[in-house]
Design an enzyme around this catalytic site. Sequence first.
Site, PDB file in Angstrom:
ATOM      1  N   GLU A 270      25.625  59.145  58.425  1.00  0.00           N
ATOM      2  CA  GLU A 270      26.773  59.950  59.621  1.00  0.00           C
ATOM      3  C   GLU A 270      25.160  59.505  60.599  1.00  0.00           C
ATOM      4  O   GLU A 270      24.161  59.550  60.241  1.00  0.00           O
ATOM      5  CB  GLU A 270      26.087  61.606  59.187  1.00  0.00           C
ATOM      6  CG  GLU A 270      27.368  62.112  57.991  1.00  0.00           C
ATOM      7  CD  GLU A 270      26.763  63.818  58.538  1.00  0.00           C
ATOM      8  OE1 GLU A 270      25.955  64.378  59.645  1.00  0.00           O
ATOM      9  OE2 GLU A 270      27.357  63.785  57.502  1.00  0.00           O
ATOM     10  N   GLU A 324      35.325  69.560  66.401  1.00  0.00           N
ATOM     11  CA  GLU A 324      35.869  70.575  65.315  1.00  0.00           C
ATOM     12  C   GLU A 324      35.929  71.929  65.719  1.00  0.00           C
ATOM     13  O   GLU A 324      34.392  72.315  65.437  1.00  0.00           O
ATOM     14  CB  GLU A 324      35.034  70.251  64.110  1.00  0.00           C
ATOM     15  CG  GLU A 324      36.227  68.846  63.244  1.00  0.00           C
ATOM     16  CD  GLU A 324      34.577  68.029  62.154  1.00  0.00           C
ATOM     17  OE1 GLU A 324      35.103  68.783  60.872  1.00  0.00           O
ATOM     18  OE2 GLU A 324      33.675  67.961  61.687  1.00  0.00           O
ATOM     19  N   LYS A 327      33.547  74.716  63.682  1.00  0.00           N
ATOM     20  CA  LYS A 327      32.256  74.357  63.096  1.00  0.00           C
ATOM     21  C   LYS A 327      30.901  75.719  63.293  1.00  0.00           C
ATOM     22  O   LYS A 327      31.228  75.791  64.258  1.00  0.00           O
ATOM     23  CB  LYS A 327      31.711  72.960  63.438  1.00  0.00           C
ATOM     24  CG  LYS A 327      32.348  72.088  62.806  1.00  0.00           C
ATOM     25  CD  LYS A 327      31.466  71.189  62.733  1.00  0.00           C
ATOM     26  CE  LYS A 327      30.267  70.814  61.595  1.00  0.00           C
ATOM     27  NZ  LYS A 327      29.206  69.881  61.120  1.00  0.00           N
ATOM     28  N   GLU A 333      27.298  71.070  67.510  1.00  0.00           N
ATOM     29  CA  GLU A 333      27.830  71.060  66.120  1.00  0.00           C
ATOM     30  C   GLU A 333      29.873  70.955  66.485  1.00  0.00           C
ATOM     31  O   GLU A 333      30.416  70.139  65.306  1.00  0.00           O
ATOM     32  CB  GLU A 333      27.980  71.962  65.490  1.00  0.00           C
ATOM     33  CG  GLU A 333      26.118  72.164  64.485  1.00  0.00           C
ATOM     34  CD  GLU A 333      26.024  71.217  63.194  1.00  0.00           C
ATOM     35  OE1 GLU A 333      27.217  70.450  63.098  1.00  0.00           O
ATOM     36  OE2 GLU A 333      25.003  70.627  64.035  1.00  0.00           O
TER      37      GLU A 333
END
Length: 383
Positions: A270, A324, A327, A333
């Site tokens: 990541e 997203e 999250k 995030e």
Amino acid sequence: MGVLVVSYNRFIVLLFVTFANVWIASAFTGTYGVNYGRIADNIPAPESVVTLMKAAKIKNTRIYNADHEVLKAFKGSGIEIIIGLPNELLKEISASQDRAMDWVKQNVEPFVPATRISGVAVGNEVLGGADQGLWEVLLPAVKNIYNALDLLHLADDVEVSSPHSAGVFGSSFPPSAGAFKESLMPYMKPLLEFFSRTKSPFYINTYPFLAYISDPEHIDINYALFKKNPGIYDEKTKLHYYNMFEAQLDATYAALEKAGFGKMEVIVSETGWASKGDPNEVGATVENARTYNFNLRKRLLKKKGTPYRPKKIVKAYVFAMFNENLKPGPTSERNFGLFKADGSIAYDIGFTGLVPSSATSLFSFKVCYKLFLTFLLNMFMFF
């Protein structure tokens, strides 16, 4: 003669069928991949995501579970996919080989080779994490999943790994000082020994973004973004670093070397940069996210190593495919996506989004192209 021809033709057909069913998997094709996180209720369907990845020439992806709809959608796509065994399953998988076999039979065996499952990531950021109860069960879970794959004759094609966070390091600056926390070594050393035997790489989640927002007064943002900067000099190795990404990678190599695993490959599982954040998340802007991901992609496409490991070609999965919206945690995030929820690009690094305007543009291009050909034909006839 006729019998000979028929036999020869049958041999050719048999040969073709045999080779068509050979599954030659690679854990990583090329150098660039993208994490396909799905903690959202408004992102495109998996089939559309496959279309998006193929259009962007993304050949590697990671998901954080083994969602069957996703695995079905990737069938025949040719995209290498690493599936995840979530942290919440580690204890039961570690305690039972039969449970591990059931998991592999449900989530791997039915889908290969049509879906190119190249690996299973057992847990995510376990060592150094808050739940110390998982530290002890990680290796048994890894072994049970590997043994299940081996018994099903899949271990040669499906790699077993476990990604780590920067929380595993006791020190990482300068890069030559990279070392794992002593408190983790009773768990890390046996894990590394097992991965060394199975020839699995060491996967690390590395974020210059997180390092920068934790100390913006002392870290040059240009150093974090691959932009022109004075860099840092490592006195021990006499190496100069002009971006934090490579420095963090070499700190990982240094830590592995100190632990006795200097030859182990490192792959970045990541990395990314948020395009939006809370007021205290300095640097989380669209422009910085675009700059980081554009420069990272350009750097990966050069297929070169790091200052300390120049012959080890750097490979990385960008986080993440989409913003997203579900999250938890800080605003950042929910804003790491290369693409927005509707499939349009979050910013331009050379990819094309799944939006009506793209189709319209393509249509317009085709119309203009046909008109241009007609014009040339008429001109030719005129002369």
